[in-house]
Design a protein around this motif. Sequence first.
Motif, PDB file in Angstrom:
ATOM      1  N   MET A  41       0.832  -1.200   0.000  1.00 26.31           N
ATOM      2  CA  MET A  41       0.000   0.000   0.000  1.00 26.31           C
ATOM      3  C   MET A  41       0.866   1.249   0.000  1.00 26.31           C
ATOM      4  O   MET A  41       1.942   1.269   0.578  1.00 26.31           O
ATOM      5  CB  MET A  41      -0.917  -0.017   1.235  1.00 26.31           C
ATOM      6  N   ILE A  42       0.365   2.297  -0.661  1.00 27.13           N
ATOM      7  CA  ILE A  42       1.055   3.590  -0.701  1.00 27.13           C
ATOM      8  C   ILE A  42       0.250   4.603   0.093  1.00 27.13           C
ATOM      9  O   ILE A  42      -0.973   4.684  -0.043  1.00 27.13           O
ATOM     10  CB  ILE A  42       1.216   4.082  -2.151  1.00 27.13           C
ATOM     11  N   PHE A  43       0.930   5.367   0.922  1.00 23.42           N
ATOM     12  CA  PHE A  43       0.303   6.484   1.617  1.00 23.42           C
ATOM     13  C   PHE A  43       0.399   7.688   0.691  1.00 23.42           C
ATOM     14  O   PHE A  43       1.494   8.133   0.340  1.00 23.42           O
ATOM     15  CB  PHE A  43       0.998   6.753   2.945  1.00 23.42           C
ATOM     16  N   PHE A  44      -0.747   8.214   0.290  1.00 24.74           N
ATOM     17  CA  PHE A  44      -0.813   9.207  -0.779  1.00 24.74           C
ATOM     18  C   PHE A  44      -1.409  10.512  -0.261  1.00 24.74           C
ATOM     19  O   PHE A  44      -2.518  10.529   0.281  1.00 24.74           O
ATOM     20  CB  PHE A  44      -1.687   8.643  -1.905  1.00 24.74           C
ATOM     21  N   LEU A  45      -0.700  11.615  -0.417  1.00 23.33           N
ATOM     22  CA  LEU A  45      -1.212  12.925  -0.044  1.00 23.33           C
ATOM     23  C   LEU A  45      -1.761  13.604  -1.294  1.00 23.33           C
ATOM     24  O   LEU A  45      -1.016  13.824  -2.258  1.00 23.33           O
ATOM     25  CB  LEU A  45      -0.118  13.798   0.572  1.00 23.33           C
ATOM     26  N   ALA A  46      -3.057  13.909  -1.277  1.00 24.29           N
ATOM     27  CA  ALA A  46      -3.698  14.495  -2.457  1.00 24.29           C
ATOM     28  C   ALA A  46      -4.159  15.911  -2.150  1.00 24.29           C
ATOM     29  O   ALA A  46      -4.775  16.148  -1.110  1.00 24.29           O
ATOM     30  CB  ALA A  46      -4.883  13.638  -2.904  1.00 24.29           C
ATOM     31  N   GLY A  47      -3.880  16.827  -3.084  1.00 26.16           N
ATOM     32  CA  GLY A  47      -4.294  18.201  -2.835  1.00 26.16           C
ATOM     33  C   GLY A  47      -4.670  18.982  -4.079  1.00 26.16           C
ATOM     34  O   GLY A  47      -4.971  20.159  -4.000  1.00 26.16           O
ATOM     35  N   THR A  48      -4.657  18.315  -5.245  1.00 24.71           N
ATOM     36  CA  THR A  48      -4.964  19.001  -6.496  1.00 24.71           C
ATOM     37  C   THR A  48      -5.778  18.075  -7.403  1.00 24.71           C
ATOM     38  O   THR A  48      -5.892  16.874  -7.141  1.00 24.71           O
ATOM     39  CB  THR A  48      -3.680  19.401  -7.249  1.00 24.71           C
ATOM     40  N   SER A  49      -6.315  18.630  -8.483  1.00 24.00           N
ATOM     41  CA  SER A  49      -7.090  17.816  -9.422  1.00 24.00           C
ATOM     42  C   SER A  49      -6.212  16.793 -10.122  1.00 24.00           C
ATOM     43  O   SER A  49      -6.632  15.652 -10.365  1.00 24.00           O
ATOM     44  CB  SER A  49      -7.773  18.715 -10.454  1.00 24.00           C
ATOM     45  N   ASP A  50      -4.974  17.166 -10.437  1.00 25.21           N
ATOM     46  CA  ASP A  50      -4.099  16.194 -11.084  1.00 25.21           C
ATOM     47  C   ASP A  50      -3.605  15.138 -10.092  1.00 25.21           C
ATOM     48  O   ASP A  50      -3.219  14.041 -10.496  1.00 25.21           O
ATOM     49  CB  ASP A  50      -2.928  16.853 -11.824  1.00 25.21           C
ATOM     50  N   ALA A  51      -3.652  15.435  -8.804  1.00 23.19           N
ATOM     51  CA  ALA A  51      -3.331  14.419  -7.800  1.00 23.19           C
ATOM     52  C   ALA A  51      -4.350  13.284  -7.847  1.00 23.19           C
ATOM     53  O   ALA A  51      -3.998  12.110  -7.721  1.00 23.19           O
ATOM     54  CB  ALA A  51      -3.299  15.046  -6.410  1.00 23.19           C
ATOM     55  N   ARG A  52      -5.601  13.647  -8.032  1.00 19.83           N
ATOM     56  CA  ARG A  52      -6.645  12.621  -8.149  1.00 19.83           C
ATOM     57  C   ARG A  52      -6.390  11.738  -9.366  1.00 19.83           C
ATOM     58  O   ARG A  52      -6.521  10.517  -9.294  1.00 19.83           O
ATOM     59  CB  ARG A  52      -8.022  13.278  -8.250  1.00 19.83           C
ATOM     60  N   GLU A  53      -6.004  12.345 -10.475  1.00 18.70           N
ATOM     61  CA  GLU A  53      -5.712  11.576 -11.687  1.00 18.70           C
ATOM     62  C   GLU A  53      -4.500  10.667 -11.472  1.00 18.70           C
ATOM     63  O   GLU A  53      -4.476   9.540 -11.964  1.00 18.70           O
ATOM     64  CB  GLU A  53      -5.457  12.527 -12.857  1.00 18.70           C
ATOM     65  N   LEU A  54      -3.518  11.166 -10.744  1.00 18.73           N
ATOM     66  CA  LEU A  54      -2.339  10.348 -10.440  1.00 18.73           C
ATOM     67  C   LEU A  54      -2.740   9.149  -9.578  1.00 18.73           C
ATOM     68  O   LEU A  54      -2.263   8.026  -9.811  1.00 18.73           O
ATOM     69  CB  LEU A  54      -1.281  11.186  -9.723  1.00 18.73           C
ATOM     70  N   ALA A  55      -3.599   9.376  -8.594  1.00 16.59           N
ATOM     71  CA  ALA A  55      -4.054   8.280  -7.727  1.00 16.59           C
ATOM     72  C   ALA A  55      -4.738   7.189  -8.544  1.00 16.59           C
ATOM     73  O   ALA A  55      -4.483   5.989  -8.351  1.00 16.59           O
ATOM     74  CB  ALA A  55      -5.003   8.818  -6.659  1.00 16.59           C
ATOM     75  N   VAL A  56      -5.604   7.583  -9.464  1.00 16.12           N
ATOM     76  CA  VAL A  56      -6.284   6.622 -10.329  1.00 16.12           C
ATOM     77  C   VAL A  56      -5.271   5.866 -11.182  1.00 16.12           C
ATOM     78  O   VAL A  56      -5.359   4.632 -11.334  1.00 16.12           O
ATOM     79  CB  VAL A  56      -7.315   7.345 -11.234  1.00 16.12           C
ATOM     80  N   THR A  57      -4.301   6.585 -11.723  1.00 16.94           N
ATOM     81  CA  THR A  57      -3.270   5.956 -12.562  1.00 16.94           C
ATOM     82  C   THR A  57      -2.466   4.928 -11.777  1.00 16.94           C
ATOM     83  O   THR A  57      -2.212   3.814 -12.263  1.00 16.94           O
ATOM     84  CB  THR A  57      -2.310   7.030 -13.127  1.00 16.94           C
ATOM     85  N   LEU A  58      -2.087   5.261 -10.550  1.00 13.35           N
ATOM     86  CA  LEU A  58      -1.297   4.345  -9.731  1.00 13.35           C
ATOM     87  C   LEU A  58      -2.087   3.072  -9.407  1.00 13.35           C
ATOM     88  O   LEU A  58      -1.539   1.963  -9.465  1.00 13.35           O
ATOM     89  CB  LEU A  58      -0.855   5.035  -8.442  1.00 13.35           C
ATOM     90  N   GLN A  59      -3.351   3.219  -9.092  1.00 15.29           N
ATOM     91  CA  GLN A  59      -4.146   2.029  -8.790  1.00 15.29           C
ATOM     92  C   GLN A  59      -4.320   1.154 -10.027  1.00 15.29           C
ATOM     93  O   GLN A  59      -4.312  -0.073  -9.930  1.00 15.29           O
ATOM     94  CB  GLN A  59      -5.502   2.419  -8.196  1.00 15.29           C
ATOM     95  N   LYS A  60      -4.451   1.772 -11.185  1.00 17.53           N
ATOM     96  CA  LYS A  60      -4.555   1.001 -12.426  1.00 17.53           C
ATOM     97  C   LYS A  60      -3.259   0.254 -12.718  1.00 17.53           C
ATOM     98  O   LYS A  60      -3.266  -0.802 -13.358  1.00 17.53           O
ATOM     99  CB  LYS A  60      -4.893   1.929 -13.598  1.00 17.53           C
TER     100      LYS A  60
END
Length: 263
Positions: A1-20
């Motif tokens: 598991m990765i601990f992910f700090l999200a704070g922007t719209s592109d952070a959300r896209e990065l999170a989706v990309t990493l899970q994929k």
Amino acid sequence: MIFFLAGTSDARELAVTLQKEGYPLIASVVTENAVKELEQVQIGAFAGRMDAEEMCTFITKKQAAAVVDASHPFAEEASKNAMEAAKRANVPYIRFERKEQNFAESPLITYVSSYEEAAERAADTKGTVMLTTGSKTLAVFTEKLLSNPDIRLICRMLPRKDNMEKCEHLGLPQKNIVAIQGPFTKAFDQALYEQYEVKCMVTKASGQRGSVDQKVEAAKELGIKTIVIERPDIQYQNRCSSFDEVIQQLKKQGIKGGAISGL
């Protein structure tokens, strides 16, 4: 598991990309609304600020393999806490940050290194000052500008209850609040500037995804003075500006997709 700090719209896209890519993660965000937005794309998240010790405890408890910090470019405290927590927990820290915009030189644009300096520069204005830097440092500007009879301070911010309560507490009139969520087009920004007869606009160097380029270009075309607050000078570890770089950095640290413990 990765601990992910999200704070922007592109952070959300990065999170989706990493899970994929096979990297399960859990995201830390500031607001409940951000939690809902991430849950809509099947990203586990929770809201609330943590200091370095609390982050370290969380990382250890969840057996996180790495920390990916995609917090806002101006979330200086969060990034410093994340770096310290990763160090204490002995896991890799990776920073994702969108590239900063470089604007063509213009006598209308002034760069400053702090909110306090921005408020000082804005105080030279006669007329409307539009603040587009959010609510976190609003007090810096209201203290300097609100009592100035030559200035009307207009604040554009997210339409959140806590933001409205903060404006009320600081004495900002309701008619001077623009509560709206972007992104916005240049045409929209120009219409807003014209509506309020803006003479000076204050923004942060958040990057293209933060629509800073639109705000600045819109102001330039109307001859509006612009004050740009530069990003904090933080010495990040493993800094990346693209999703591919983040994935490659994870692999470099020996963390392979699909090989991380579940939540």
